[in-house]
Design a protein around this motif. Structure first.
Motif, PDB file in Angstrom:
ATOM      1  N   ILE A  87       0.835  -1.204   0.000  1.00 14.24           N
ATOM      2  CA  ILE A  87       0.000   0.000   0.000  1.00 14.24           C
ATOM      3  C   ILE A  87       0.870   1.256   0.000  1.00 14.24           C
ATOM      4  O   ILE A  87       0.570   2.224  -0.702  1.00 14.24           O
ATOM      5  N   LEU A  88       1.955   1.241   0.761  1.00 14.19           N
ATOM      6  CA  LEU A  88       2.871   2.378   0.765  1.00 14.19           C
ATOM      7  C   LEU A  88       3.437   2.614  -0.632  1.00 14.19           C
ATOM      8  O   LEU A  88       3.512   3.753  -1.096  1.00 14.19           O
ATOM      9  N   GLY A  89       3.817   1.548  -1.318  1.00 17.78           N
ATOM     10  CA  GLY A  89       4.339   1.675  -2.677  1.00 17.78           C
ATOM     11  C   GLY A  89       3.322   2.256  -3.632  1.00 17.78           C
ATOM     12  O   GLY A  89       3.649   3.112  -4.470  1.00 17.78           O
ATOM     13  N   LEU A  90       2.072   1.818  -3.532  1.00 17.51           N
ATOM     14  CA  LEU A  90       1.016   2.380  -4.386  1.00 17.51           C
ATOM     15  C   LEU A  90       0.790   3.856  -4.082  1.00 17.51           C
ATOM     16  O   LEU A  90       0.628   4.666  -4.999  1.00 17.51           O
ATOM     17  N   CYS A  91       0.802   4.209  -2.805  1.00 15.57           N
ATOM     18  CA  CYS A  91       0.609   5.615  -2.426  1.00 15.57           C
ATOM     19  C   CYS A  91       1.750   6.488  -2.951  1.00 15.57           C
ATOM     20  O   CYS A  91       1.506   7.588  -3.470  1.00 15.57           O
ATOM     21  N   ILE A  92       2.976   6.013  -2.824  1.00 11.09           N
ATOM     22  CA  ILE A  92       4.119   6.774  -3.334  1.00 11.09           C
ATOM     23  C   ILE A  92       4.021   6.915  -4.842  1.00 11.09           C
ATOM     24  O   ILE A  92       4.242   8.002  -5.391  1.00 11.09           O
ATOM     25  N   HIS A  93       3.666   5.836  -5.516  1.00 12.35           N
ATOM     26  CA  HIS A  93       3.550   5.865  -6.976  1.00 12.35           C
ATOM     27  C   HIS A  93       2.527   6.912  -7.423  1.00 12.35           C
ATOM     28  O   HIS A  93       2.802   7.725  -8.309  1.00 12.35           O
ATOM     29  N   TYR A  94       1.342   6.897  -6.823  1.00  7.99           N
ATOM     30  CA  TYR A  94       0.313   7.861  -7.220  1.00  7.99           C
ATOM     31  C   TYR A  94       0.649   9.278  -6.761  1.00  7.99           C
ATOM     32  O   TYR A  94       0.279  10.243  -7.436  1.00  7.99           O
ATOM     33  N   PHE A  95       1.356   9.420  -5.656  1.00  4.47           N
ATOM     34  CA  PHE A  95       1.812  10.750  -5.242  1.00  4.47           C
ATOM     35  C   PHE A  95       2.724  11.345  -6.310  1.00  4.47           C
ATOM     36  O   PHE A  95       2.606  12.519  -6.669  1.00  4.47           O
TER      37      PHE A  95
END
Length: 155
Positions: free
Chosen positions: A64-72
């Motif tokens: 989830i952290l990786g997805l959040c960073i990616h979309y950020f």
């Protein structure tokens, strides 16, 4: 004959919708490309750029952290392009060429600034195939969707 005056607030174009749509579409297309190229655990690798070696462990939190960073990052790229278009009108008028070049610039920024500063400290040697694939992906899957969304949704 009467004329209708439009308020100043209505004349200004809002950039919220182009940023949301452009960043969302660019993030989705880029993540799909990354899943195809690198596998389904790619978000964990993205999170590892922030948390270091702890990111190598498979967990839902890291994913989830990786997805959040990616979309950020995708929404940040859309925000920069849309805000720059306020001063540089040609970004909106010549959206196709500018979007492609923005994708190239974004790729170079990620490769030469973000990745070396990440916890992985990623630096070359670069393989030709990966370089071409990365450039094309960033041109057509990130730069172009952002510029097209600005062109279509801000007028």
């Amino acid at each position: 004959m009467s004329t209708v005056s439009i308020s100043k607030a209505a004349q200004k174009t809002s950039l919220a919708l182009p940023i949301l749509v452009g960043g969302g579409v660019a993030g989705l297309l880029d993540m799909t490309s990354a899943y195809i190229s690198f596998g389904r655990y790619m978000p964990i690798g993205i999170a590892g750029g922030l948390v270091g070696a702890a990111g190598r462990h498979l967990s839902v939190d890291q994913y989830i952290l990786g997805l959040c960073i990616h979309y950020f990052i995708a929404f940040s790229a859309a925000t920069v392009y849309c805000l720059a278009s306020k001063k540089l009108g040609f970004l909106r008028d010549h959206f196709f060429v500018c979007g492609l070049f923005y994708g190239i610039g974004f790729f170079l920024f990620m490769q030469l600034v973000v990745l070396p500063l990440s916890a992985y400290h990623a630096m070359g040697p670069y393989q030709y195939h990966a370089l071409v694939q990365g450039l094309l992906a960033h041109m057509f899957l990130i730069g172009l969707p952002i510029s097209v969304s600005l062109r279509m949704l801000s007028r």
